[in-house]
Design a protein around this motif. Structure first.
Motif, PDB file in Angstrom:
ATOM      1  N   LEU A 252       0.920  -0.903  -0.038  1.00 36.86           N
ATOM      2  CA  LEU A 252       0.003  -0.099  -0.062  1.00 36.86           C
ATOM      3  C   LEU A 252       0.715   1.294   0.016  1.00 36.86           C
ATOM      4  N   ARG A 253       0.309   2.275  -0.652  1.00 30.53           N
ATOM      5  CA  ARG A 253       1.012   3.692  -0.568  1.00 30.53           C
ATOM      6  C   ARG A 253       1.214   4.457   0.451  1.00 30.53           C
ATOM      7  N   ASP A 254       0.352   4.268   1.648  1.00 29.92           N
ATOM      8  CA  ASP A 254       0.201   5.009   2.767  1.00 29.92           C
ATOM      9  C   ASP A 254       0.883   3.723   3.676  1.00 29.92           C
ATOM     10  N   GLU A 255       1.879   4.060   4.356  1.00 29.45           N
ATOM     11  CA  GLU A 255       2.447   3.089   5.394  1.00 29.45           C
ATOM     12  C   GLU A 255       2.901   3.614   6.762  1.00 29.45           C
ATOM     13  N   PRO A 256       2.283   4.069   7.676  1.00 33.56           N
ATOM     14  CA  PRO A 256       2.534   4.675   8.937  1.00 33.56           C
ATOM     15  C   PRO A 256       3.517   3.564   9.890  1.00 33.56           C
ATOM     16  N   MET A 257       3.687   2.465   9.323  1.00 33.50           N
ATOM     17  CA  MET A 257       4.138   1.517  10.117  1.00 33.50           C
ATOM     18  C   MET A 257       5.777   1.291   9.633  1.00 33.50           C
ATOM     19  N   TRP A 258       5.995   1.775   8.618  1.00 35.41           N
ATOM     20  CA  TRP A 258       7.373   1.717   7.761  1.00 35.41           C
ATOM     21  C   TRP A 258       8.105   3.039   7.772  1.00 35.41           C
ATOM     22  N   GLU A 259       9.513   2.766   7.756  1.00 37.41           N
ATOM     23  CA  GLU A 259      10.299   3.610   7.123  1.00 37.41           C
ATOM     24  C   GLU A 259      10.338   5.136   7.879  1.00 37.41           C
ATOM     25  N   GLN A 260      10.050   5.063   9.252  1.00 40.39           N
ATOM     26  CA  GLN A 260       9.822   6.296   9.841  1.00 40.39           C
ATOM     27  C   GLN A 260      11.295   6.891  10.153  1.00 40.39           C
ATOM     28  N   PRO A 261      11.524   8.228   9.831  1.00 41.11           N
ATOM     29  CA  PRO A 261      12.725   8.714  10.005  1.00 41.11           C
ATOM     30  C   PRO A 261      13.524   8.568  11.249  1.00 41.11           C
ATOM     31  N   GLU A 262      12.899   8.358  12.363  1.00 39.59           N
ATOM     32  CA  GLU A 262      13.562   8.096  13.723  1.00 39.59           C
ATOM     33  C   GLU A 262      14.442   6.789  13.638  1.00 39.59           C
ATOM     34  N   VAL A 263      13.925   5.958  12.693  1.00 37.97           N
ATOM     35  CA  VAL A 263      14.990   4.610  12.670  1.00 37.97           C
ATOM     36  C   VAL A 263      16.204   4.830  12.576  1.00 37.97           C
ATOM     37  N   HIS A 264      16.549   5.877  11.693  1.00 35.30           N
ATOM     38  CA  HIS A 264      17.945   6.236  11.350  1.00 35.30           C
ATOM     39  C   HIS A 264      18.913   6.618  12.740  1.00 35.30           C
ATOM     40  N   ASP A 265      18.156   7.055  13.617  1.00 33.05           N
ATOM     41  CA  ASP A 265      19.071   7.328  14.823  1.00 33.05           C
ATOM     42  C   ASP A 265      19.522   6.127  15.417  1.00 33.05           C
ATOM     43  N   VAL A 266      18.642   5.095  15.397  1.00 37.59           N
ATOM     44  CA  VAL A 266      19.076   3.716  16.081  1.00 37.59           C
ATOM     45  C   VAL A 266      20.321   3.353  15.271  1.00 37.59           C
ATOM     46  N   TYR A 267      20.230   3.528  13.912  1.00 39.83           N
ATOM     47  CA  TYR A 267      21.592   2.819  13.404  1.00 39.83           C
ATOM     48  C   TYR A 267      22.616   3.621  13.307  1.00 39.83           C
ATOM     49  N   ARG A 268      22.580   5.114  13.834  1.00 42.09           N
ATOM     50  CA  ARG A 268      23.852   5.921  13.859  1.00 42.09           C
ATOM     51  C   ARG A 268      24.392   5.356  15.349  1.00 42.09           C
ATOM     52  N   ARG A 269      23.312   5.007  16.286  1.00 41.90           N
ATOM     53  CA  ARG A 269      24.005   4.601  17.531  1.00 41.90           C
ATOM     54  C   ARG A 269      24.770   3.360  17.197  1.00 41.90           C
ATOM     55  N   TRP A 270      24.205   2.297  16.621  1.00 43.91           N
ATOM     56  CA  TRP A 270      24.884   1.083  16.367  1.00 43.91           C
ATOM     57  C   TRP A 270      26.201   1.174  15.690  1.00 43.91           C
ATOM     58  N   ARG A 271      26.403   2.135  14.763  1.00 46.80           N
ATOM     59  CA  ARG A 271      27.290   2.153  13.700  1.00 46.80           C
ATOM     60  C   ARG A 271      28.613   2.673  14.818  1.00 46.80           C
TER      61      ARG A 271
END
Length: 544
Positions: A252-271
């Motif tokens: 579906l085009r509308d996806e409030p459960m996927w690809e939210q911008p906050e997820v990138h902060d998680v991966y900066r921490r993990w890096r």
């Protein structure tokens, strides 16, 4: 023969060939019909001789196995089905001895419903700190009997399940209570990553396995950790335009459960954590690769910015139809999208444990196998990392598993065949099941076909025309002729012929129905017999 180029990659992972081990179906050492860590260790020389650089192992943590390990009850221990922590340590040590890196699966979107956190949440009241680690919400309607929103589970049915809890009005008994979110099976409650306890716990998990010597992590559902904070309804009126019919999670085009911008902060921490264990470009560098079903190549590139993850699976190659223009578009678009991501070349994959095996997708039988070999040969010429799925080097096709033997949770929720057909245990030797997968006559957890005798490793070992021999030649050719992160790569379609140029190598794939003239040049390797013409469903590497 011409002198090959010599241009090492900047980091071990940048042009690695990674072999996916689906642990339940790779090799069984203890005779219970299920693959295990000791079985993998016993077969590491096979992977070394195949010519891969690393293996990625699907989850082996303590788990009720409702989703075959992707429902984790304890991230810091091994499920007895697969062995013990000593077996994991032995596997890591032996892999490093034979020159192989080890990437392990990490499942951060959800836990098992048997995880201590979730059991504590069930025992605690609404609004408690225990429930705040997950996405519990009151239901809609006057009696709360309707789910909090209209989201659906990837495995079919609603994405919410209602619990029962103590009835405070009577002091005894139970009544219907809150609902919890599970984007997959009911046994896999989604974590609330807005709660800092969740992020802290997973940093501890990373360090635990890094301390034991793992070389990296494959991150399950990497695009799904955060949901829109409001948990609003999804607009379900407009489907994604997907002509291949291959989208797994994105419909579906509308996806409030996927690809939210906050997820990138998680991966900066993990890096930052990963770089504590090995500097970029060093032999000790540890990596992370995202399983992120992103909408576009551009959004895929966001996961591999220089301060985030090292790689993201490029599913556009897997979902492309059998067509020279489609392949050219994927190659060109993927390389262009990642051009701005520092030190993050593309990845390429044709099969994995969640999709129909590519020989079957390409038509099955001799035609499907010929196309699969041709597509693989093109993939191995492309810059970046290639991911292989266990059994593709044997030419295995999708198996029509009998309904009574199916075990995928999506089968039980939807009645659709599910993913069992690509997870059938490997055939190693012999003329009948279990084909050397288990010692003795122990039958595997998913039944193997009775006609696999010619597909076993032993049957293909000394056959120069076998798919196994072809993979070994192709991986050797990759190491010899197309190494180097600074080699320009272009792709274009001339009618039904895909033409890829990388460094001094030209790759042709004939996706049409008629043979075409072969240009001049030294044939380095081909996916099938070639002469002065390139047959249909065949690829070739040329030099000069």
């Amino acid at each position: 023969m011409s002198t090959p180029p010599a241009q090492p990659a900047a980091g071990w992972w940048q042009e690695a060939v990674v072999y996916q081990v689906y642990i339940r179906s790779f090799a069984d050492a203890d005779g219970d019909g299920v693959g295990d860590l000791a079985g993998i260790t016993s077969r590491l020389p096979y992977l070394r001789d195949l010519g891969v650089d690393a293996l990625w192992i699907t989850p082996f943590y303590r788990s009720p196995q409702k989703d075959h390990g992707y429902d984790v009850a304890d991230y810091l221990d091994i499920d007895p089905l697969f062995g013990a922590l000593d077996d994991a340590d032995a596997l890591l040590a032996r892999a490093h001895e034979v020159g192989l890196r080890v990437i392990v699966d990490l499942v951060p979107n959800h836990t098992s419903d048997q995880h201590p956190w979730f059991q504590a949440a069930l025992a605690a009241p609404p609004g408690s700190p225990e429930r705040a680690r997950y996405l519990f919400r009151d239901g809609r309607g006057p009696d709360g009997s309707e789910p909090p929103n209209n989201w659906g589970s990837i495995f079919g049915g609603p994405a919410w399940t209602r619990i029962t809890e103590p009835d405070p009005s009577t002091g005894s008994g139970t009544r219907p209570g809150q609902w919890y979110l599970h984007l997959f099976d009911t046994s896999q409650p989604d974590l609330d990553w807005r709660n800092p306890e969740v992020g802290d716990m997973f940093e501890d998990v990373l360090r635990f396995w890094l301390d034991r010597g793992v070389d990296g992590f494959r991150i399950d559902v990497a695009h799904g950790l955060y949901k829109e904070a409001t948990l609003r309804d999804q607009d379900q009126s407009e489907l994604v335009d997907d002509p291949t019919g291959s989208m797994v999670e994105r419909v579906l085009r509308d996806e409030p459960m996927w690809e939210q911008p906050e997820v990138h902060d998680v991966y900066r921490r993990w890096r930052r954590v990963l770089e504590e264990y090995g500097a970029a470009g060093s032999p000790d560098e540890r990596i992370a690769v995202a399983e992120a079903w992103t909408r576009t190549a551009a959004s895929m590139a966001e996961f591999v910015r220089s301060d985030e993850l090292h790689q993201a699976f490029n599913f556009a190659w897997l979902t492309a139809e059998w067509s020279a223009p489609a392949f050219a578009e994927v190659v060109t678009g993927s390389i262009a999208a990642l051009a701005t991501a520092e030190a993050a070349p593309p990845t390429w994959v044709l099969s994995n444990h969640d999709v129909v095996r590519h020989p079957t997708r390409y038509g099955g039988g001799p035609v499907g196998l010929a196309r699969a070999r041709a597509a693989t040969l093109v993939m191995l010429a492309l810059p970046g990392s290639a991911y292989l799925y266990q059994g593709e080097e044997l030419g295995l096709e999708q198996v029509d598993v009998p309904p009574e033997a199916r075990q995928d949770p999506s089968w039980f929720r939807t009645g659709q065949p599910g993913r069992d057909g690509c997870r059938v245990p490997l055939p190693w030797a012999g003329t009948a099941p279990p084909y050397g997968f288990s010692p003795g006559d122990a039958q595997p957890w998913i039944p193997q076909p009775g006609d696999w005798a010619t597909l076993t490793v032993a049957a293909q070992e000394d056959d120069e025309d076998s798919t196994l021999a072809f993979y070994r030649r192709a991986l050797a050719a990759r190491r010899t002729w197309v190494r180097g992160t600074d080699e320009a790569c272009t792709a274009e379609a001339g009618g039904d012929v895909l033409v890829v140029r990388r460094g001094g190598v030209t790759v042709l794939l004939n996706a049409g129905e008629r043979s075409v003239p072969m240009p001049a040049g030294e044939v380095l390797i081909s996916s099938g017999p070639v002469g002065d013409r390139l047959p249909p469903d065949t690829a070739v590497w040329l030099r000069g």
